[in-house]
Design a protein around this motif. Structure first.
Motif, PDB file in Angstrom:
ATOM      1  N   ASP A  44      53.976 -17.023  24.356  1.00  8.31           N
ATOM      2  CA  ASP A  44      53.640 -17.041  22.945  1.00  8.31           C
ATOM      3  C   ASP A  44      52.275 -17.303  22.606  1.00  8.31           C
ATOM      4  O   ASP A  44      51.612 -16.562  21.907  1.00  8.31           O
ATOM      5  CB  ASP A  44      54.652 -17.870  21.928  1.00  8.31           C
ATOM      6  N   ALA A  45      51.750 -18.484  23.246  1.00  9.00           N
ATOM      7  CA  ALA A  45      50.478 -18.817  22.975  1.00  9.00           C
ATOM      8  C   ALA A  45      49.440 -17.391  23.744  1.00  9.00           C
ATOM      9  O   ALA A  45      48.363 -17.299  23.081  1.00  9.00           O
ATOM     10  CB  ALA A  45      50.201 -19.850  23.751  1.00  9.00           C
ATOM     11  N   ILE A  46      49.687 -16.962  24.743  1.00 11.97           N
ATOM     12  CA  ILE A  46      48.968 -16.042  25.311  1.00 11.97           C
ATOM     13  C   ILE A  46      48.914 -14.937  24.558  1.00 11.97           C
ATOM     14  O   ILE A  46      47.849 -14.145  24.332  1.00 11.97           O
ATOM     15  CB  ILE A  46      49.651 -15.595  26.868  1.00 11.97           C
ATOM     16  N   ALA A  47      49.992 -14.530  24.001  1.00 17.12           N
ATOM     17  CA  ALA A  47      49.972 -13.405  23.019  1.00 17.12           C
ATOM     18  C   ALA A  47      48.954 -13.699  21.783  1.00 17.12           C
ATOM     19  O   ALA A  47      48.432 -12.565  21.213  1.00 17.12           O
ATOM     20  CB  ALA A  47      51.444 -12.928  22.368  1.00 17.12           C
ATOM     21  N   ALA A  48      49.276 -14.608  21.200  1.00 15.71           N
ATOM     22  CA  ALA A  48      48.416 -15.043  19.921  1.00 15.71           C
ATOM     23  C   ALA A  48      46.944 -15.137  20.618  1.00 15.71           C
ATOM     24  O   ALA A  48      46.180 -14.791  19.562  1.00 15.71           O
ATOM     25  CB  ALA A  48      48.945 -16.373  19.635  1.00 15.71           C
ATOM     26  N   ASP A  49      46.594 -15.614  21.484  1.00 17.72           N
ATOM     27  CA  ASP A  49      45.188 -15.679  21.929  1.00 17.72           C
ATOM     28  C   ASP A  49      44.711 -14.293  22.155  1.00 17.72           C
ATOM     29  O   ASP A  49      43.569 -13.914  22.034  1.00 17.72           O
ATOM     30  CB  ASP A  49      45.527 -16.232  23.307  1.00 17.72           C
TER      31      ASP A  49
END
Length: 212
Positions: A44-49
């Motif tokens: 999730d954090a990778i996608a948001a970044d």
């Protein structure tokens, strides 16, 4: 007998991959894997970044493990891209060539390779395919390129090398001492003066052992 017309090809699902989008995902994933490791990194954090949806990450890379393997392959390719190829180097000037190869390898060992190494070491035993790919495309390739050059220098009579692979391994290993360990541990790195001194001494020792 009349043949039936061939069936029309089925339309492909989805849209073709966007190279720029894939690049953003890989760069974001590299940052998160370097900081958190494979287990704690969040898709999730990778996608948001990366500015994409979580589903986009999965549709491009299949899983978090698949994304990790893609990051390792990408970083390995970047690390070895500029490593000198054996066929372009002059076998008549081994000292000059070893200084150039050593300088390039030392720069990698102090810089670009560290993140890939940390990532690979962090999953050793749990991601054997990623580790195997990293070793084959990174260290093994660099060692093989140097060994190929040493064979040519041996045939040219400028070096005496009975076992080129072993000699290449010994030469490159001279750059993986305390300074490299400090880099792996994210401690203060050797300065330019120290690196130059190490390079000169490594080439001197190698030429003393293998010079014709």
């Amino acid at each position: 007998m009349t043949r039936s017309p061939a069936p029309a090809p089925k339309p492909q699902r989805g849209r073709p991959r966007d190279p720029e989008r894939s690049r953003r995902i890989l760069e974001a994933a590299q940052r998160h894997f370097n900081e958190h490791g494979l287990e704690r990194a969040s898709v999730d954090a990778i996608a948001a970044d990366a500015g994409v949806s979580k589903m986009t990450v999965y549709s491009n890379f299949g899983s978090k493990e698949g994304l990790f393997q893609a990051v390792v392959r990408d970083r390995t390719a970047a690390v070895v891209a500029d490593f000198p190829g054996a066929g372009t180097l002059d076998p008549g000037q081994p000292e000059k060539v070893l200084l150039a190869i050593g300088a390039r390898f030392l720069a990698l060992a102090r810089g670009d390779a560290l993140g890939a190494l940390r990532s690979a070491y962090g999953v050793a035993g749990t991601q054997p395919e990623a580790c195997r790919a990293f070793y084959k495309d990174g260290p093994e390739r660099a060692n093989g390129e140097l060994a190929a050059y040493l064979r040519r220098a041996h045939l040219a009579g400028t070096l005496k090398v009975r076992n080129p692979l072993q000699a290449a391994d010994l030469f490159l290993s001279m750059f993986l001492g305390s300074g490299h360990i400090r880099g792996m541990l994210k401690l203060d790195m050797p300065d330019t003066r120290e690196n130059r001194a190490l390079l000169r001494e490594a080439v001197r020792v190698f030429m003393a052992a293998y010079g014709a």
